[in-house]
Design a protein around this motif. Structure first.
Motif, PDB file in Angstrom:
ATOM      1  N   ALA A 161       1.701   6.677  -6.871  1.00  0.00           N
ATOM      2  CA  ALA A 161       0.610   7.607  -7.194  1.00  0.00           C
ATOM      3  C   ALA A 161       1.053   9.058  -7.057  1.00  0.00           C
ATOM      4  N   GLY A 162       1.991   9.328  -6.165  1.00  0.00           N
ATOM      5  CA  GLY A 162       2.519  10.668  -5.992  1.00  0.00           C
ATOM      6  C   GLY A 162       3.687  10.977  -6.911  1.00  0.00           C
ATOM      7  N   ASN A 163       3.952  10.054  -7.844  1.00  0.00           N
ATOM      8  CA  ASN A 163       5.084  10.190  -8.774  1.00  0.00           C
ATOM      9  C   ASN A 163       6.421  10.285  -8.049  1.00  0.00           C
ATOM     10  N   TRP A 164       6.511   9.562  -6.934  1.00  0.00           N
ATOM     11  CA  TRP A 164       7.758   9.492  -6.194  1.00  0.00           C
ATOM     12  C   TRP A 164       8.419   8.144  -6.433  1.00  0.00           C
ATOM     13  N   LYS A 176       0.835  -1.208   0.000  1.00  0.00           N
ATOM     14  CA  LYS A 176       0.000   0.000   0.000  1.00  0.00           C
ATOM     15  C   LYS A 176       0.862   1.248   0.000  1.00  0.00           C
ATOM     16  N   ILE A 177       1.943   1.229   0.739  1.00  0.00           N
ATOM     17  CA  ILE A 177       2.845   2.383   0.784  1.00  0.00           C
ATOM     18  C   ILE A 177       3.533   2.564  -0.572  1.00  0.00           C
ATOM     19  N   SER A 178       3.953   1.457  -1.182  1.00  0.00           N
ATOM     20  CA  SER A 178       4.550   1.533  -2.524  1.00  0.00           C
ATOM     21  C   SER A 178       3.564   2.152  -3.511  1.00  0.00           C
TER      22      SER A 178
END
Length: 198
Positions: A138-141, A131-133
């Motif tokens: 999703a934040g383009n990080w 989920k963290i990945s």
């Protein structure tokens, strides 16, 4: 329409692991109607919500409040509660989590063995905090610090005195889950899953 979509998603293949649609299609097929199911937080819970076909089961959730690790201890509590009233003593208790969540309270499996808690844990092992990945992507990080170094969870369950089953093929799912639910005592089904096929 959603059932058709689920069937399509269940056909997705990966070298990394099984897809969640297949896992919960199998679980829907064999889960007893009177089961109490405690679900953790994370992608495993989203997948449970998307794919599990609930009939009369009771579902315990933490409300997505970031309480990673909720599933297995909640099932222990549910098992203890079923022992209070004779009419509930044979009620199946099942918990579901990812490897990150189960890792929070891994040693409690030995407590379940000590007290002969008749419960089953379904573990979706994707070797990361999926989920963290997903949130990072999703934040383009860049995906950062979400990989996990796990033990052999099924082996850990066996060495603790319970039943441990490791699943790597779709064809093994139904038999493994049925065997775990039928087992008298704590059982763990470790399913190797793809973190992106949720």
């Amino acid at each position: 329409q959603w059932r058709e979509e689920k069937q399509q998603r269940a056909m997705r293949e990966s070298d990394t692991g099984l897809n969640s649609a297949s896992v919960f299609a199998a679980f829907s097929e064999v889960c007893p109607d009177n089961a109490v199911i405690a679900v953790d937080v994370g992608n495993n819970t989203y997948s449970f919500g998307r794919y599990f076909e609930c009939s009369k089961q009771s579902i315990l959730m933490s409300g997505y409040l970031g309480s990673i690790g909720f599933g297995f201890p909640a099932a222990m509590g549910a098992w203890a509660a079923t022992q209070v009233f004779d009419e509930h003593k044979n009620r199946p208790v099942i918990s579901i989590s990812g490897d990150g969540g189960f890792g929070q309270y891994l040693a409690e499996f030995t407590t379940a063995v000590k007290y002969s808690m008749n419960m089953t844990h379904i573990l979706l092992n994707n070797s990361e905090l999926g989920k963290i990945s997903k949130e990072q992507r999703a934040g383009n990080w860049k995906v950062w610090q979400t990989s996990l170094h796990n033990p052999a969870f099924a082996g850990f369950a066996e060495s603790s005195g319970g039943l441990g089953i490791r699943v790597t093929e779709k064809e093994q799912l139904i038999d493994a889950i049925q065997k775990a639910i039928a087992y008298e005592g704590p059982a763990l089904v470790e399913i190797i899953t793809d973190p992106e096929l949720i």
